[in-house]
Design a protein around this motif. Structure first.
Motif, PDB file in Angstrom:
ATOM      1  N   SER A   1      94.235 118.574  23.862  1.00 63.13           N
ATOM      2  CA  SER A   1      95.440 118.868  24.483  1.00 63.13           C
ATOM      3  C   SER A   1      95.771 117.734  26.131  1.00 63.13           C
ATOM      4  O   SER A   1      96.013 117.218  26.295  1.00 63.13           O
ATOM      5  CB  SER A   1      96.298 119.576  24.468  1.00 63.13           C
ATOM      6  N   GLN A   2      94.760 118.374  26.707  1.00 66.12           N
ATOM      7  CA  GLN A   2      94.242 118.351  28.287  1.00 66.12           C
ATOM      8  C   GLN A   2      94.101 117.001  28.293  1.00 66.12           C
ATOM      9  O   GLN A   2      94.482 116.393  29.443  1.00 66.12           O
ATOM     10  CB  GLN A   2      93.868 119.872  28.949  1.00 66.12           C
ATOM     11  N   GLU A   3      92.738 116.827  27.821  1.00 59.44           N
ATOM     12  CA  GLU A   3      92.249 115.531  27.555  1.00 59.44           C
ATOM     13  C   GLU A   3      93.356 114.418  27.483  1.00 59.44           C
ATOM     14  O   GLU A   3      92.657 113.541  27.462  1.00 59.44           O
ATOM     15  CB  GLU A   3      90.896 115.401  26.921  1.00 59.44           C
ATOM     16  N   GLY A   4      94.770 114.624  26.688  1.00 55.16           N
ATOM     17  CA  GLY A   4      95.495 114.035  26.744  1.00 55.16           C
ATOM     18  C   GLY A   4      95.355 112.813  24.610  1.00 55.16           C
ATOM     19  O   GLY A   4      96.406 112.453  24.675  1.00 55.16           O
ATOM     20  N   ALA A   5      94.599 113.693  23.690  1.00 54.97           N
ATOM     21  CA  ALA A   5      94.339 113.468  22.659  1.00 54.97           C
ATOM     22  C   ALA A   5      95.555 113.351  21.822  1.00 54.97           C
ATOM     23  O   ALA A   5      95.385 114.882  22.316  1.00 54.97           O
ATOM     24  CB  ALA A   5      93.065 114.192  22.106  1.00 54.97           C
ATOM     25  N   SER A   6      95.228 113.018  20.787  1.00 54.38           N
ATOM     26  CA  SER A   6      96.798 113.417  19.509  1.00 54.38           C
ATOM     27  C   SER A   6      96.495 114.486  18.419  1.00 54.38           C
ATOM     28  O   SER A   6      96.425 115.427  18.220  1.00 54.38           O
ATOM     29  CB  SER A   6      97.823 112.081  19.448  1.00 54.38           C
ATOM     30  N   ALA A   7      95.098 114.053  18.636  1.00 55.96           N
ATOM     31  CA  ALA A   7      94.084 114.843  17.233  1.00 55.96           C
ATOM     32  C   ALA A   7      93.022 115.017  18.117  1.00 55.96           C
ATOM     33  O   ALA A   7      92.542 114.362  18.425  1.00 55.96           O
ATOM     34  CB  ALA A   7      94.333 114.058  15.745  1.00 55.96           C
ATOM     35  N   TYR A   8      92.233 116.105  16.744  1.00 53.08           N
ATOM     36  CA  TYR A   8      90.575 116.131  16.989  1.00 53.08           C
ATOM     37  C   TYR A   8      90.037 116.385  15.667  1.00 53.08           C
ATOM     38  O   TYR A   8      90.714 117.051  15.074  1.00 53.08           O
ATOM     39  CB  TYR A   8      90.327 116.637  17.556  1.00 53.08           C
ATOM     40  N   THR A   9      88.891 116.257  15.737  1.00 57.79           N
ATOM     41  CA  THR A   9      87.562 116.850  14.429  1.00 57.79           C
ATOM     42  C   THR A   9      86.527 117.361  14.927  1.00 57.79           C
ATOM     43  O   THR A   9      86.187 117.131  16.063  1.00 57.79           O
ATOM     44  CB  THR A   9      86.709 115.404  13.643  1.00 57.79           C
ATOM     45  N   VAL A  10      86.074 118.776  14.769  1.00 62.80           N
ATOM     46  CA  VAL A  10      85.418 119.475  14.658  1.00 62.80           C
ATOM     47  C   VAL A  10      84.233 118.493  14.350  1.00 62.80           C
ATOM     48  O   VAL A  10      84.305 118.719  12.944  1.00 62.80           O
ATOM     49  CB  VAL A  10      85.817 121.360  14.268  1.00 62.80           C
ATOM     50  N   THR A  11      82.927 118.769  14.906  1.00 59.52           N
ATOM     51  CA  THR A  11      81.945 118.081  14.682  1.00 59.52           C
ATOM     52  C   THR A  11      80.726 118.798  14.425  1.00 59.52           C
ATOM     53  O   THR A  11      80.238 118.907  13.743  1.00 59.52           O
ATOM     54  CB  THR A  11      81.146 116.694  15.523  1.00 59.52           C
ATOM     55  N   SER A  12      80.793 119.854  15.608  1.00 54.78           N
ATOM     56  CA  SER A  12      79.666 120.634  15.044  1.00 54.78           C
ATOM     57  C   SER A  12      80.283 122.116  15.343  1.00 54.78           C
ATOM     58  O   SER A  12      81.472 122.082  16.592  1.00 54.78           O
ATOM     59  CB  SER A  12      78.506 120.496  15.781  1.00 54.78           C
ATOM     60  N   ALA A  13      79.573 123.257  14.757  1.00 55.63           N
ATOM     61  CA  ALA A  13      80.388 125.069  15.134  1.00 55.63           C
ATOM     62  C   ALA A  13      78.968 125.393  15.189  1.00 55.63           C
ATOM     63  O   ALA A  13      78.103 125.541  13.581  1.00 55.63           O
ATOM     64  CB  ALA A  13      80.873 125.747  14.325  1.00 55.63           C
ATOM     65  N   ILE A  14      77.767 126.300  15.885  1.00 59.89           N
ATOM     66  CA  ILE A  14      77.086 127.166  15.572  1.00 59.89           C
ATOM     67  C   ILE A  14      77.450 127.955  16.680  1.00 59.89           C
ATOM     68  O   ILE A  14      77.893 128.534  17.805  1.00 59.89           O
ATOM     69  CB  ILE A  14      75.960 125.892  16.612  1.00 59.89           C
ATOM     70  N   GLY A  15      76.766 129.341  15.447  1.00 63.38           N
ATOM     71  CA  GLY A  15      76.558 130.860  16.404  1.00 63.38           C
ATOM     72  C   GLY A  15      75.730 131.572  15.974  1.00 63.38           C
ATOM     73  O   GLY A  15      74.857 131.389  15.010  1.00 63.38           O
ATOM     74  N   ASN A  16      75.474 132.258  17.399  1.00 64.23           N
ATOM     75  CA  ASN A  16      74.480 133.376  17.183  1.00 64.23           C
ATOM     76  C   ASN A  16      75.091 134.665  17.831  1.00 64.23           C
ATOM     77  O   ASN A  16      76.315 135.708  18.132  1.00 64.23           O
ATOM     78  CB  ASN A  16      73.346 132.486  18.202  1.00 64.23           C
ATOM     79  N   ASN A  17      74.398 135.444  18.480  1.00 62.97           N
ATOM     80  CA  ASN A  17      74.442 136.980  19.086  1.00 62.97           C
ATOM     81  C   ASN A  17      75.618 136.716  19.918  1.00 62.97           C
ATOM     82  O   ASN A  17      76.692 137.476  20.352  1.00 62.97           O
ATOM     83  CB  ASN A  17      73.666 137.249  19.507  1.00 62.97           C
ATOM     84  N   GLU A  18      74.631 135.391  20.804  1.00 63.38           N
ATOM     85  CA  GLU A  18      76.466 135.410  22.128  1.00 63.38           C
ATOM     86  C   GLU A  18      78.039 134.431  22.375  1.00 63.38           C
ATOM     87  O   GLU A  18      78.061 134.726  22.870  1.00 63.38           O
ATOM     88  CB  GLU A  18      74.875 134.483  22.966  1.00 63.38           C
ATOM     89  N   GLY A  19      77.982 134.041  20.882  1.00 67.56           N
ATOM     90  CA  GLY A  19      79.269 133.262  20.600  1.00 67.56           C
ATOM     91  C   GLY A  19      78.658 132.245  19.707  1.00 67.56           C
ATOM     92  O   GLY A  19      77.989 132.615  18.743  1.00 67.56           O
ATOM     93  N   VAL A  20      79.672 131.568  19.758  1.00 70.05           N
ATOM     94  CA  VAL A  20      79.558 130.237  18.963  1.00 70.05           C
ATOM     95  C   VAL A  20      80.089 128.986  20.051  1.00 70.05           C
ATOM     96  O   VAL A  20      81.474 129.128  20.701  1.00 70.05           O
ATOM     97  CB  VAL A  20      81.530 130.451  17.858  1.00 70.05           C
ATOM     98  N   TYR A  21      79.463 127.979  19.258  1.00 71.27           N
ATOM     99  CA  TYR A  21      79.218 126.719  20.288  1.00 71.27           C
ATOM    100  C   TYR A  21      79.825 125.685  19.578  1.00 71.27           C
ATOM    101  O   TYR A  21      79.434 125.720  18.452  1.00 71.27           O
ATOM    102  CB  TYR A  21      78.138 125.972  21.003  1.00 71.27           C
ATOM    103  N   GLY A  22      80.632 124.753  19.932  1.00 73.78           N
ATOM    104  CA  GLY A  22      80.931 123.604  18.584  1.00 73.78           C
ATOM    105  C   GLY A  22      81.479 122.816  19.803  1.00 73.78           C
ATOM    106  O   GLY A  22      81.557 122.433  21.295  1.00 73.78           O
ATOM    107  N   THR A  23      81.268 122.004  19.156  1.00 71.27           N
ATOM    108  CA  THR A  23      82.154 120.434  19.988  1.00 71.27           C
ATOM    109  C   THR A  23      82.628 119.602  18.823  1.00 71.27           C
ATOM    110  O   THR A  23      82.758 120.281  16.990  1.00 71.27           O
ATOM    111  CB  THR A  23      80.790 118.916  19.517  1.00 71.27           C
ATOM    112  N   ALA A  24      84.331 118.796  19.152  1.00 68.92           N
ATOM    113  CA  ALA A  24      84.613 117.564  18.620  1.00 68.92           C
ATOM    114  C   ALA A  24      84.767 116.709  19.005  1.00 68.92           C
ATOM    115  O   ALA A  24      84.584 115.920  20.270  1.00 68.92           O
ATOM    116  CB  ALA A  24      86.525 118.800  18.564  1.00 68.92           C
ATOM    117  N   THR A  25      85.065 115.373  18.683  1.00 66.04           N
ATOM    118  CA  THR A  25      85.512 114.354  19.022  1.00 66.04           C
ATOM    119  C   THR A  25      87.643 113.958  18.831  1.00 66.04           C
ATOM    120  O   THR A  25      88.331 114.618  18.285  1.00 66.04           O
ATOM    121  CB  THR A  25      85.381 113.273  17.673  1.00 66.04           C
TER     122      THR A  25
END
Length: 87
Positions: free
Chosen positions: A60-84
């Motif tokens: 929303s901050q970047e001005g997008a009206s929509a997004y799609t999660v492209t990856s999500a990886i979790g480990n003991n330190e948390g969860v990291y993800g990317t979106a288009t």
């Protein structure tokens, strides 16, 4: 085993409702291409819910009206993800 974990994380992220204030970016189902792609973002959270909220807020901050999660990886330190992002 790791592939199953990653797949589970992506499926879970795709199913989570968006919880943000104002007018958040909408999460698109995978395979949807009716909108114009405008970039990508990444975020890190301690839980999948937190990650999804951060991705939505950043989209929303970047001005997008929509997004799609492209990856999500979790480990003991948390969860990291990317979106288009889409306009």
């Amino acid at each position: 085993m790791k592939k199953l974990l990653y797949f589970s994380a992506v499926v879970t992220l795709a199913a989570l409702p968006l919880i943000t204030q104002a007018a958040p970016a909408e999460e698109l189902p995978h395979g949807t291409s009716l909108k114009q792609e405008i970039g990508s973002i990444s975020a890190k959270g301690s839980t999948l819910d937190e990650l999804n909220a951060k991705l939505s807020a950043e989209a929303s901050q970047e001005g997008a009206s929509a997004y799609t999660v492209t990856s999500a990886i979790g480990n003991n330190e948390g969860v990291y993800g990317t979106a288009t992002l889409y306009k």
